[in-house]
Design a protein around this motif. Structure first.
Motif, PDB file in Angstrom:
ATOM      1  N   VAL A 190       0.842  -1.191   0.000  1.00 14.53           N
ATOM      2  CA  VAL A 190       0.000   0.000   0.000  1.00 14.53           C
ATOM      3  C   VAL A 190       0.878   1.243   0.000  1.00 14.53           C
ATOM      4  N   GLU A 191       0.635   2.124  -0.973  1.00 20.63           N
ATOM      5  CA  GLU A 191       1.346   3.403  -1.049  1.00 20.63           C
ATOM      6  C   GLU A 191       0.604   4.501  -0.292  1.00 20.63           C
ATOM      7  N   SER A 192      -0.726   4.378  -0.242  1.00 20.28           N
ATOM      8  CA  SER A 192      -1.532   5.406   0.406  1.00 20.28           C
ATOM      9  C   SER A 192      -2.853   4.804   0.829  1.00 20.28           C
ATOM     10  N   PHE A 193      -3.324   5.214   2.013  1.00 24.35           N
ATOM     11  CA  PHE A 193      -4.636   4.787   2.495  1.00 24.35           C
ATOM     12  C   PHE A 193      -5.717   5.150   1.494  1.00 24.35           C
ATOM     13  N   GLY A 194      -5.567   6.310   0.856  1.00 23.31           N
ATOM     14  CA  GLY A 194      -6.451   6.665  -0.248  1.00 23.31           C
ATOM     15  C   GLY A 194      -7.682   7.450   0.127  1.00 23.31           C
ATOM     16  N   ASP A 195      -7.513   8.577   0.821  1.00 24.09           N
ATOM     17  CA  ASP A 195      -8.633   9.461   1.129  1.00 24.09           C
ATOM     18  C   ASP A 195      -8.964  10.254  -0.123  1.00 24.09           C
ATOM     19  N   GLY A 196      -9.925   9.754  -0.896  1.00 25.88           N
ATOM     20  CA  GLY A 196     -10.258  10.382  -2.168  1.00 25.88           C
ATOM     21  C   GLY A 196     -10.762  11.797  -2.031  1.00 25.88           C
ATOM     22  N   GLY A 197     -11.335  12.121  -0.869  1.00 29.15           N
ATOM     23  CA  GLY A 197     -11.855  13.466  -0.668  1.00 29.15           C
ATOM     24  C   GLY A 197     -10.772  14.510  -0.578  1.00 29.15           C
ATOM     25  N   MET A 198      -9.531  14.082  -0.326  1.00 30.07           N
ATOM     26  CA  MET A 198      -8.453  15.050  -0.160  1.00 30.07           C
ATOM     27  C   MET A 198      -7.766  15.397  -1.465  1.00 30.07           C
ATOM     28  N   SER A 199      -7.698  14.429  -2.397  1.00 29.43           N
ATOM     29  CA  SER A 199      -6.868  14.657  -3.563  1.00 29.43           C
ATOM     30  C   SER A 199      -7.545  14.387  -4.900  1.00 29.43           C
ATOM     31  N   ARG A 200      -8.762  13.828  -4.884  1.00 30.84           N
ATOM     32  CA  ARG A 200      -9.385  13.476  -6.151  1.00 30.84           C
ATOM     33  C   ARG A 200     -10.872  13.854  -6.101  1.00 30.84           C
ATOM     34  N   ILE A 201     -11.461  14.000  -7.267  1.00 29.58           N
ATOM     35  CA  ILE A 201     -12.897  14.204  -7.348  1.00 29.58           C
ATOM     36  C   ILE A 201     -13.529  12.824  -7.431  1.00 29.58           C
ATOM     37  N   SER A 202     -14.215  12.396  -6.394  1.00 28.86           N
ATOM     38  CA  SER A 202     -14.804  11.065  -6.366  1.00 28.86           C
ATOM     39  C   SER A 202     -16.105  11.111  -5.574  1.00 28.86           C
ATOM     40  N   ASN A 203     -16.954  10.127  -5.781  1.00 28.77           N
ATOM     41  CA  ASN A 203     -18.261  10.134  -5.154  1.00 28.77           C
ATOM     42  C   ASN A 203     -18.706   8.710  -4.878  1.00 28.77           C
ATOM     43  N   PHE A 204     -17.813   7.897  -4.331  1.00 30.65           N
ATOM     44  CA  PHE A 204     -18.108   6.495  -4.111  1.00 30.65           C
ATOM     45  C   PHE A 204     -19.183   6.299  -3.046  1.00 30.65           C
ATOM     46  N   CYS A 205     -19.105   7.068  -1.950  1.00 30.12           N
ATOM     47  CA  CYS A 205     -20.052   6.903  -0.850  1.00 30.12           C
ATOM     48  C   CYS A 205     -21.477   7.196  -1.307  1.00 30.12           C
ATOM     49  N   ALA A 206     -21.638   8.117  -2.231  1.00 31.45           N
ATOM     50  CA  ALA A 206     -22.969   8.502  -2.689  1.00 31.45           C
ATOM     51  C   ALA A 206     -23.547   7.505  -3.683  1.00 31.45           C
ATOM     52  N   GLY A 207     -22.759   6.482  -4.050  1.00 30.25           N
ATOM     53  CA  GLY A 207     -23.222   5.515  -5.047  1.00 30.25           C
ATOM     54  C   GLY A 207     -24.276   4.555  -4.541  1.00 30.25           C
ATOM     55  N   GLY A 208     -24.456   4.486  -3.208  1.00 31.48           N
ATOM     56  CA  GLY A 208     -25.499   3.644  -2.656  1.00 31.48           C
ATOM     57  C   GLY A 208     -25.131   2.174  -2.532  1.00 31.48           C
TER      58      GLY A 208
END
Length: 209
Positions: A187-205
């Motif tokens: 693992v290179e990064s835990f991957g908090d998408g909210g900090m560095s990328r435009i993503s919306n996985f949680c809203a996908g249901g």
């Protein structure tokens, strides 16, 4: 570097910075450089629940992947995540963290944990994380959602308090970064998408609530 909203502290332990963990070089030297062997058992739990100090961590993962390589990537990230939050909640680094984080990431984590030591705060409450494979022309990667609405800061007097940053952002999108190192998925990064990328996985249901 692993992304996390809350701040967690550490107390003195076996290591120079207050943590118990093996030298990173030992984990690298022990990792096989050749093809990885078939995995056993054939089935894996799709949900694990751990109690690390005052933190209850629930992890959801897919059914066992049919391809060995993809399954190993998921297992590496799950192992990393459990060890990471164990350290934030109990001040002790699981030796497995040294085996599933890259050299650079592990060094940064050691510094991060040492910095948190000064705050005398730990992670508590409840945290629920779901990881899913993502398929594209470039291959398979991982995405996820972290429900941290129940996460709390544990102060030195053992009282639990809400984190203002968590209150503002109870769900966090995850896009873990993994790579090959010493013949293993790391693992290179835990991957908090909210900090560095435009993503919306949680809203996908697709995530348990």
């Amino acid at each position: 570097m692993a992304g996390v909203v809350v701040l967690a502290g550490c107390t003195s332990g076996g290591g120079a910075d207050g943590y118990e963990s093996p030298p990173r070089s030992q984990a690298s030297e022990s990792a096989p450089a050749g093809p990885q062997t078939p995995l056993v058992p054939a089935k894996v739990p799709t949900e694990t629940v751990d109690q690390f100090g005052k933190l209850k961590l629930t992890l959801h993962r897919p059914e066992r992947r049919s391809d060995n390589d993809g399954e190993l990537a998921i297992r590496a990230w799950v192992t990393y995540t459990r060890a990471y939050y164990n350290a934030l909640a109990t001040y002790v680094v699981d030796p497995e963290l040294a085996k599933v984080a890259t050299d650079d990431e592990f060094k940064q984590l050691r510094d991060y944990f040492a910095d948190r030591k000064a705050s005398q705060d730990r992670v508590g409450g409840e945290l629920e994380i779901t990881v899913r494979p993502r398929y594209s022309e470039d291959g398979t990667s991982l995405s996820g959602c972290m429900d941290q609405s129940g996460l709390r800061i544990v102060h030195a007097n053992e009282t639990l308090h809400p984190d203002p940053e968590v209150v503002k952002k109870p769900e966090v999108d995850l896009l873990p970064d993994l790579t090959r190192e010493s013949g293993e998925w790391r693992v290179e990064s835990f991957g908090d998408g909210g900090m560095s990328r435009i993503s919306n996985f949680c809203a996908g249901g697709e995530w348990p609530h």
